[in-house]
Design a protein around this motif. Structure first.
Motif, PDB file in Angstrom:
ATOM      1  N   ILE A   7       3.423  61.629 -20.208  1.00 33.56           N
ATOM      2  CA  ILE A   7       2.074  61.736 -20.767  1.00 33.56           C
ATOM      3  C   ILE A   7       1.635  60.428 -21.405  1.00 33.56           C
ATOM      4  O   ILE A   7       0.490  59.980 -21.238  1.00 33.56           O
ATOM      5  N   VAL A   8       2.541  59.776 -22.122  1.00 36.26           N
ATOM      6  CA  VAL A   8       2.209  58.502 -22.780  1.00 36.26           C
ATOM      7  C   VAL A   8       1.814  57.445 -21.754  1.00 36.26           C
ATOM      8  O   VAL A   8       0.921  56.627 -21.993  1.00 36.26           O
ATOM      9  N   LEU A   9       2.476  57.472 -20.593  1.00 39.86           N
ATOM     10  CA  LEU A   9       2.216  56.461 -19.569  1.00 39.86           C
ATOM     11  C   LEU A   9       0.895  56.679 -18.845  1.00 39.86           C
ATOM     12  O   LEU A   9       0.421  55.776 -18.154  1.00 39.86           O
ATOM     13  N   LEU A  10       0.297  57.873 -18.994  1.00 41.97           N
ATOM     14  CA  LEU A  10      -0.994  58.120 -18.357  1.00 41.97           C
ATOM     15  C   LEU A  10      -2.083  57.356 -19.115  1.00 41.97           C
ATOM     16  O   LEU A  10      -2.241  57.540 -20.317  1.00 41.97           O
ATOM     17  N   PRO A  11      -2.849  56.507 -18.437  1.00 42.21           N
ATOM     18  CA  PRO A  11      -3.898  55.748 -19.134  1.00 42.21           C
ATOM     19  C   PRO A  11      -5.045  56.653 -19.563  1.00 42.21           C
ATOM     20  O   PRO A  11      -5.400  57.598 -18.870  1.00 42.21           O
ATOM     21  N   GLY A  12      -5.596  56.361 -20.716  1.00 42.08           N
ATOM     22  CA  GLY A  12      -6.717  57.127 -21.242  1.00 42.08           C
ATOM     23  C   GLY A  12      -7.575  56.244 -22.121  1.00 42.08           C
ATOM     24  O   GLY A  12      -7.421  55.015 -22.133  1.00 42.08           O
ATOM     25  N   PRO A  13      -8.502  56.838 -22.894  1.00 44.72           N
ATOM     26  CA  PRO A  13      -9.365  56.035 -23.770  1.00 44.72           C
ATOM     27  C   PRO A  13      -8.595  55.170 -24.757  1.00 44.72           C
ATOM     28  O   PRO A  13      -8.998  54.036 -25.030  1.00 44.72           O
ATOM     29  N   LEU A  60      -7.353  52.075 -23.070  1.00 47.88           N
ATOM     30  CA  LEU A  60      -8.478  51.208 -22.738  1.00 47.88           C
ATOM     31  C   LEU A  60      -8.977  50.457 -23.970  1.00 47.88           C
ATOM     32  O   LEU A  60      -9.284  49.258 -23.898  1.00 47.88           O
ATOM     33  N   VAL A  61      -9.017  51.132 -25.116  1.00 45.86           N
ATOM     34  CA  VAL A  61      -9.505  50.491 -26.337  1.00 45.86           C
ATOM     35  C   VAL A  61      -8.521  49.426 -26.819  1.00 45.86           C
ATOM     36  O   VAL A  61      -8.929  48.360 -27.285  1.00 45.86           O
ATOM     37  N   VAL A  80      -6.423  47.706 -24.854  1.00 46.49           N
ATOM     38  CA  VAL A  80      -6.557  46.595 -23.902  1.00 46.49           C
ATOM     39  C   VAL A  80      -7.820  45.798 -24.203  1.00 46.49           C
ATOM     40  O   VAL A  80      -7.821  44.562 -24.152  1.00 46.49           O
ATOM     41  N   ARG A  81      -8.892  46.498 -24.545  1.00 44.51           N
ATOM     42  CA  ARG A  81     -10.132  45.809 -24.912  1.00 44.51           C
ATOM     43  C   ARG A  81      -9.916  44.956 -26.154  1.00 44.51           C
ATOM     44  O   ARG A  81     -10.442  43.847 -26.261  1.00 44.51           O
ATOM     45  N   GLY A  82      -9.124  45.482 -27.107  1.00 42.88           N
ATOM     46  CA  GLY A  82      -8.820  44.689 -28.294  1.00 42.88           C
ATOM     47  C   GLY A  82      -8.078  43.415 -27.944  1.00 42.88           C
ATOM     48  O   GLY A  82      -8.351  42.347 -28.498  1.00 42.88           O
ATOM     49  N   ILE A  83      -7.132  43.516 -27.002  1.00 41.61           N
ATOM     50  CA  ILE A  83      -6.392  42.334 -26.557  1.00 41.61           C
ATOM     51  C   ILE A  83      -7.335  41.335 -25.903  1.00 41.61           C
ATOM     52  O   ILE A  83      -7.262  40.123 -26.134  1.00 41.61           O
ATOM     53  N   ALA A  92     -17.742  50.717 -17.964  1.00 43.78           N
ATOM     54  CA  ALA A  92     -17.964  51.840 -17.052  1.00 43.78           C
ATOM     55  C   ALA A  92     -16.959  52.965 -17.289  1.00 43.78           C
ATOM     56  O   ALA A  92     -17.307  54.151 -17.296  1.00 43.78           O
ATOM     57  N   ILE A  93     -15.697  52.584 -17.507  1.00 43.41           N
ATOM     58  CA  ILE A  93     -14.661  53.601 -17.693  1.00 43.41           C
ATOM     59  C   ILE A  93     -14.833  54.322 -19.028  1.00 43.41           C
ATOM     60  O   ILE A  93     -14.691  55.552 -19.108  1.00 43.41           O
ATOM     61  N   LEU A  94     -15.162  53.588 -20.088  1.00 46.07           N
ATOM     62  CA  LEU A  94     -15.375  54.218 -21.393  1.00 46.07           C
ATOM     63  C   LEU A  94     -16.537  55.195 -21.345  1.00 46.07           C
ATOM     64  O   LEU A  94     -16.452  56.314 -21.868  1.00 46.07           O
ATOM     65  N   VAL A  95     -17.633  54.773 -20.726  1.00 46.16           N
ATOM     66  CA  VAL A  95     -18.778  55.675 -20.580  1.00 46.16           C
ATOM     67  C   VAL A  95     -18.381  56.889 -19.744  1.00 46.16           C
ATOM     68  O   VAL A  95     -18.750  58.027 -20.053  1.00 46.16           O
TER      69      VAL A  95
END
Length: 202
Positions: free
Chosen positions: A15-21, A24-25, A27-30, A189-192
């Motif tokens: 479950i942890v390895l499944l990407p989600g919001p 994404l947030v 990665v966006r911070g990075i 796009a993915i966040l929306v």
């Protein structure tokens, strides 16, 4: 009990390895502020998880599940927040935090990681339905759920450590203006999409 812990740990890893919001947030911070920004965003996410774990162990998340109005309100607010993050990612695509500020109190860093997690009611419902399913018969549900929740938080922290560990290698590639613009647009796009999905799913 050891069998239950092993089974839960295996399921939790998947479950942890499944990407989600949350992923994404972070990665966006990075992308926005490098490893340090990703770290504080991940810390916010972990604190959000800890709050949900405590709520599940105390039975508060079960109340959220039972309250249709409370669930719907939190779902709409969470969806609006994800969409707002997506719009912000689109508006600031190609820019860096150092050159263009912090992008708003709620848009980056610790609060972004915390709120993305806390404003997703599915996380609370997940804990209140998923954790008790692994509790062996005869063991206290609250205390054992708290143990499983702690394991989940630790596994998530390890995931963030690995992600942040490779951040230095990918930051240079992501810092290219052309690549950054495309990644920001994709992130938006993915966040929306996550926000729309959250508010439209029953």
């Amino acid at each position: 009990m050891l069998v239950a812990v092993a089974a839960f740990t295996l399921a939790a890893v998947l479950i942890v390895l499944l990407p989600g919001p949350d992923t994404l947030v972070v990665v966006r911070g990075i992308m926005r502020g490098g490893r340090r920004q990703g770290l504080v965003t991940a810390l916010g996410n972990l604190c959000g998880l800890a709050v949900w774990v405590a709520a599940a162990a105390l039975g508060l998340a079960a109340l959220l599940r039972a309250s249709e109005v409370g669930y719907e309100v939190l779902r709409v607010v969470g969806a609006a927040y994800l969409v707002w993050l997506g719009v912000q990612a689109w508006r600031t695509r190609g820019r860096t935090e150092q050159a263009h500020g912090r992008g708003g109190v709620l848009g980056t860093g610790y609060l972004a990681g915390l709120l993305t997690n806390l404003l997703n009611p599915k996380v609370g419902v997940f804990f209140v339905t998923f954790l008790p399913g692994f509790v062996p018969r005869g063991y206290p549900v609250g205390a054992t759920s708290l143990l499983f929740g702690a394991i989940f938080v630790v596994l998530t922290a390890l995931y963030w450590v690995v992600l942040l560990g490779v951040a230095a290698k990918v930051t240079a590639w992501m810092s290219t203006p052309r690549v950054r613009r495309r990644l920001d647009a994709l992130t938006a796009a993915i966040l929306v999409g996550f926000g729309v999905r959250l508010v439209t799913e029953s």
